[in-house]
Design a protein around this motif. Structure first.
Motif, PDB file in Angstrom:
ATOM      1  N   THR A 195      91.376  59.602  47.714  1.00 54.63           N
ATOM      2  CA  THR A 195      92.685  58.938  47.755  1.00 54.63           C
ATOM      3  C   THR A 195      91.972  57.380  48.281  1.00 54.63           C
ATOM      4  O   THR A 195      91.316  57.200  48.930  1.00 54.63           O
ATOM      5  CB  THR A 195      93.251  59.409  48.934  1.00 54.63           C
ATOM      6  OG1 THR A 195      93.796  60.645  48.544  1.00 54.63           O
ATOM      7  CG2 THR A 195      94.572  58.507  49.231  1.00 54.63           C
ATOM      8  N   VAL A 196      92.438  56.531  47.404  1.00 53.30           N
ATOM      9  CA  VAL A 196      92.231  55.144  47.519  1.00 53.30           C
ATOM     10  C   VAL A 196      93.251  54.401  48.208  1.00 53.30           C
ATOM     11  O   VAL A 196      94.432  54.312  47.585  1.00 53.30           O
ATOM     12  CB  VAL A 196      91.919  54.534  46.256  1.00 53.30           C
ATOM     13  CG1 VAL A 196      91.380  53.003  46.175  1.00 53.30           C
ATOM     14  CG2 VAL A 196      90.946  55.343  45.333  1.00 53.30           C
ATOM     15  N   ARG A 197      93.257  54.006  49.241  1.00 52.25           N
ATOM     16  CA  ARG A 197      94.153  53.320  50.225  1.00 52.25           C
ATOM     17  C   ARG A 197      93.599  52.357  51.103  1.00 52.25           C
ATOM     18  O   ARG A 197      93.163  53.016  52.115  1.00 52.25           O
ATOM     19  CB  ARG A 197      95.272  54.387  50.690  1.00 52.25           C
ATOM     20  CG  ARG A 197      96.291  53.355  51.380  1.00 52.25           C
ATOM     21  CD  ARG A 197      97.471  54.632  52.190  1.00 52.25           C
ATOM     22  NE  ARG A 197      96.927  55.635  52.482  1.00 52.25           N
ATOM     23  CZ  ARG A 197      97.212  56.941  52.327  1.00 52.25           C
ATOM     24  NH1 ARG A 197      98.120  56.911  51.473  1.00 52.25           N
ATOM     25  NH2 ARG A 197      96.539  57.941  52.814  1.00 52.25           N
ATOM     26  N   GLY A 198      93.216  51.336  50.964  1.00 49.25           N
ATOM     27  CA  GLY A 198      92.227  50.308  51.796  1.00 49.25           C
ATOM     28  C   GLY A 198      91.098  50.817  52.036  1.00 49.25           C
ATOM     29  O   GLY A 198      90.220  50.228  52.924  1.00 49.25           O
ATOM     30  N   GLY A 199      90.529  51.720  51.197  1.00 49.24           N
ATOM     31  CA  GLY A 199      89.266  52.253  51.301  1.00 49.24           C
ATOM     32  C   GLY A 199      89.094  53.761  50.327  1.00 49.24           C
ATOM     33  O   GLY A 199      90.130  54.058  49.801  1.00 49.24           O
ATOM     34  N   TYR A 200      88.207  54.270  50.540  1.00 54.90           N
ATOM     35  CA  TYR A 200      88.056  55.474  49.908  1.00 54.90           C
ATOM     36  C   TYR A 200      88.048  56.794  50.951  1.00 54.90           C
ATOM     37  O   TYR A 200      87.139  56.718  51.879  1.00 54.90           O
ATOM     38  CB  TYR A 200      86.661  55.579  49.041  1.00 54.90           C
ATOM     39  CG  TYR A 200      86.653  54.598  48.008  1.00 54.90           C
ATOM     40  CD1 TYR A 200      87.506  54.508  46.823  1.00 54.90           C
ATOM     41  CD2 TYR A 200      85.603  53.414  48.080  1.00 54.90           C
ATOM     42  CE1 TYR A 200      87.345  53.579  45.896  1.00 54.90           C
ATOM     43  CE2 TYR A 200      85.790  52.657  47.134  1.00 54.90           C
ATOM     44  CZ  TYR A 200      86.516  52.558  45.982  1.00 54.90           C
ATOM     45  OH  TYR A 200      86.442  51.647  45.041  1.00 54.90           O
ATOM     46  N   ASP A 201      88.839  57.724  50.566  1.00 56.58           N
ATOM     47  CA  ASP A 201      88.939  58.862  51.619  1.00 56.58           C
ATOM     48  C   ASP A 201      88.983  60.074  50.913  1.00 56.58           C
ATOM     49  O   ASP A 201      89.768  60.577  50.025  1.00 56.58           O
ATOM     50  CB  ASP A 201      90.166  58.582  52.415  1.00 56.58           C
ATOM     51  CG  ASP A 201      90.315  59.857  53.368  1.00 56.58           C
ATOM     52  OD1 ASP A 201      89.173  60.416  53.801  1.00 56.58           O
ATOM     53  OD2 ASP A 201      91.400  60.117  53.803  1.00 56.58           O
ATOM     54  N   PRO A 202      87.703  60.819  50.948  1.00 54.93           N
ATOM     55  CA  PRO A 202      86.649  60.500  51.712  1.00 54.93           C
ATOM     56  C   PRO A 202      85.748  59.681  51.186  1.00 54.93           C
ATOM     57  O   PRO A 202      85.710  59.318  49.943  1.00 54.93           O
ATOM     58  CB  PRO A 202      85.984  61.873  51.676  1.00 54.93           C
ATOM     59  CG  PRO A 202      86.119  62.540  50.511  1.00 54.93           C
ATOM     60  CD  PRO A 202      87.678  62.162  50.024  1.00 54.93           C
ATOM     61  N   SER A 203      84.759  59.010  51.954  1.00 54.50           N
ATOM     62  CA  SER A 203      84.038  57.817  51.179  1.00 54.50           C
ATOM     63  C   SER A 203      82.620  58.266  51.092  1.00 54.50           C
ATOM     64  O   SER A 203      81.840  57.659  50.634  1.00 54.50           O
ATOM     65  CB  SER A 203      83.959  56.752  52.560  1.00 54.50           C
ATOM     66  OG  SER A 203      83.381  57.163  53.607  1.00 54.50           O
ATOM     67  N   ILE A 204      82.111  59.539  51.165  1.00 54.35           N
ATOM     68  CA  ILE A 204      81.051  60.033  51.114  1.00 54.35           C
ATOM     69  C   ILE A 204      81.248  61.316  50.436  1.00 54.35           C
ATOM     70  O   ILE A 204      81.810  62.078  50.754  1.00 54.35           O
ATOM     71  CB  ILE A 204      79.923  60.396  52.258  1.00 54.35           C
ATOM     72  CG1 ILE A 204      79.851  59.133  53.161  1.00 54.35           C
ATOM     73  CG2 ILE A 204      78.934  60.958  52.024  1.00 54.35           C
ATOM     74  CD1 ILE A 204      79.174  59.295  54.535  1.00 54.35           C
ATOM     75  N   LEU A 205      80.684  61.384  49.016  1.00 57.50           N
ATOM     76  CA  LEU A 205      81.057  62.707  48.246  1.00 57.50           C
ATOM     77  C   LEU A 205      79.385  63.231  47.950  1.00 57.50           C
ATOM     78  O   LEU A 205      78.421  62.478  47.694  1.00 57.50           O
ATOM     79  CB  LEU A 205      81.381  61.986  46.694  1.00 57.50           C
ATOM     80  CG  LEU A 205      82.664  61.176  46.822  1.00 57.50           C
ATOM     81  CD1 LEU A 205      82.990  60.734  45.481  1.00 57.50           C
ATOM     82  CD2 LEU A 205      83.971  61.840  47.558  1.00 57.50           C
ATOM     83  N   GLU A 206      79.593  64.535  47.855  1.00 59.74           N
ATOM     84  CA  GLU A 206      78.235  65.325  47.755  1.00 59.74           C
ATOM     85  C   GLU A 206      78.423  66.066  46.584  1.00 59.74           C
ATOM     86  O   GLU A 206      79.243  66.921  46.388  1.00 59.74           O
ATOM     87  CB  GLU A 206      77.913  66.032  48.961  1.00 59.74           C
ATOM     88  CG  GLU A 206      77.633  65.290  50.227  1.00 59.74           C
ATOM     89  CD  GLU A 206      77.209  66.202  51.320  1.00 59.74           C
ATOM     90  OE1 GLU A 206      77.228  67.638  51.223  1.00 59.74           O
ATOM     91  OE2 GLU A 206      77.122  65.732  52.590  1.00 59.74           O
ATOM     92  N   VAL A 207      77.382  65.891  45.589  1.00 61.59           N
ATOM     93  CA  VAL A 207      77.299  66.733  44.552  1.00 61.59           C
ATOM     94  C   VAL A 207      75.851  67.257  44.274  1.00 61.59           C
ATOM     95  O   VAL A 207      74.943  66.961  45.124  1.00 61.59           O
ATOM     96  CB  VAL A 207      77.687  65.915  43.201  1.00 61.59           C
ATOM     97  CG1 VAL A 207      79.253  65.614  43.417  1.00 61.59           C
ATOM     98  CG2 VAL A 207      76.891  64.821  43.010  1.00 61.59           C
ATOM     99  N   VAL A 208      75.843  68.310  43.178  1.00 57.59           N
ATOM    100  CA  VAL A 208      74.433  68.667  42.812  1.00 57.59           C
ATOM    101  C   VAL A 208      74.020  67.933  41.600  1.00 57.59           C
ATOM    102  O   VAL A 208      74.635  67.880  40.656  1.00 57.59           O
ATOM    103  CB  VAL A 208      74.474  70.092  42.536  1.00 57.59           C
ATOM    104  CG1 VAL A 208      73.073  70.540  42.151  1.00 57.59           C
ATOM    105  CG2 VAL A 208      74.943  70.771  43.982  1.00 57.59           C
ATOM    106  N   ALA A 209      72.881  67.528  41.471  1.00 54.27           N
ATOM    107  CA  ALA A 209      72.071  66.909  40.165  1.00 54.27           C
ATOM    108  C   ALA A 209      72.204  67.957  39.047  1.00 54.27           C
ATOM    109  O   ALA A 209      72.005  69.167  39.061  1.00 54.27           O
ATOM    110  CB  ALA A 209      70.687  66.489  40.628  1.00 54.27           C
ATOM    111  N   GLY A 210      72.538  67.175  38.033  1.00 52.20           N
ATOM    112  CA  GLY A 210      72.433  68.017  36.535  1.00 52.20           C
ATOM    113  C   GLY A 210      73.468  68.729  36.352  1.00 52.20           C
ATOM    114  O   GLY A 210      73.739  69.215  35.318  1.00 52.20           O
ATOM    115  N   LYS A 211      74.708  68.556  37.065  1.00 50.99           N
ATOM    116  CA  LYS A 211      75.884  69.343  36.854  1.00 50.99           C
ATOM    117  C   LYS A 211      77.017  68.358  36.619  1.00 50.99           C
ATOM    118  O   LYS A 211      76.848  67.461  37.234  1.00 50.99           O
ATOM    119  CB  LYS A 211      76.297  70.143  38.069  1.00 50.99           C
ATOM    120  CG  LYS A 211      75.716  71.411  38.060  1.00 50.99           C
ATOM    121  CD  LYS A 211      76.263  72.183  39.281  1.00 50.99           C
ATOM    122  CE  LYS A 211      75.352  73.820  39.193  1.00 50.99           C
ATOM    123  NZ  LYS A 211      76.214  74.237  40.446  1.00 50.99           N
TER     124      LYS A 211
END
Length: 130
Positions: free
Chosen positions: A46-62
């Motif tokens: 969600t974008v409202r005065g910032g990013y929520d959540p602001s830290i995103l975790e993903v796996v490389a190569g996907k």
């Protein structure tokens, strides 16, 4: 300079420092998104005065699919930029916009608005570190 001018000068400097801190260094409880499973990693922001959540975790190569819901009309948030991946996408107000790309290498990458005022992080982990 008399004492009144010094007080005004000191208060002005504090106000400027406060504004700079708020826009460039303030971090209100950053939150992480769990790594999605499956062939497409889907995250919602969600974008409202910032990013929520602001830290995103993903796996490389996907492949990564991030659904940005822009819950405002502030011109600062109309673009999201993932500079390390060559991605810059316009976000429509009060709508969800999809951003897709595949991060190939592990690391921590930043993303931001087009004006550089809103910040977030994409943490890309090795596939075996899930």
């Amino acid at each position: 300079m008399d004492s009144a001018e010094l007080i005004v000068l000191a208060l002005s400097a504090l106000a400027i420092a406060g504004v700079v801190w708020w826009f460039f260094f303030f971090s209100d409880k950053p939150k992480a998104v769990s790594v999605a499973t499956g062939s497409m990693q889907t995250l919602k922001v969600t974008v409202r005065g910032g990013y929520d959540p602001s830290i995103l975790e993903v796996v490389a190569g996907k492949p990564v699919r991030i659904e940005f819901f822009r819950d405002e009309t502030n011109p600062c948030s109309e673009t999201v930029v993932f500079g390390d991946f060559g991605v810059s996408t316009q976000l429509s107000p009060h709508k969800t916009t999809i951003v897709e790309f595949t991060p190939e290498k592990a690391g921590k990458y930043s993303f931001e608005c087009g004006m550089g005022m809103l910040h977030g992080s994409l943490v890309v982990k090795e596939p075996n570190s899930e």
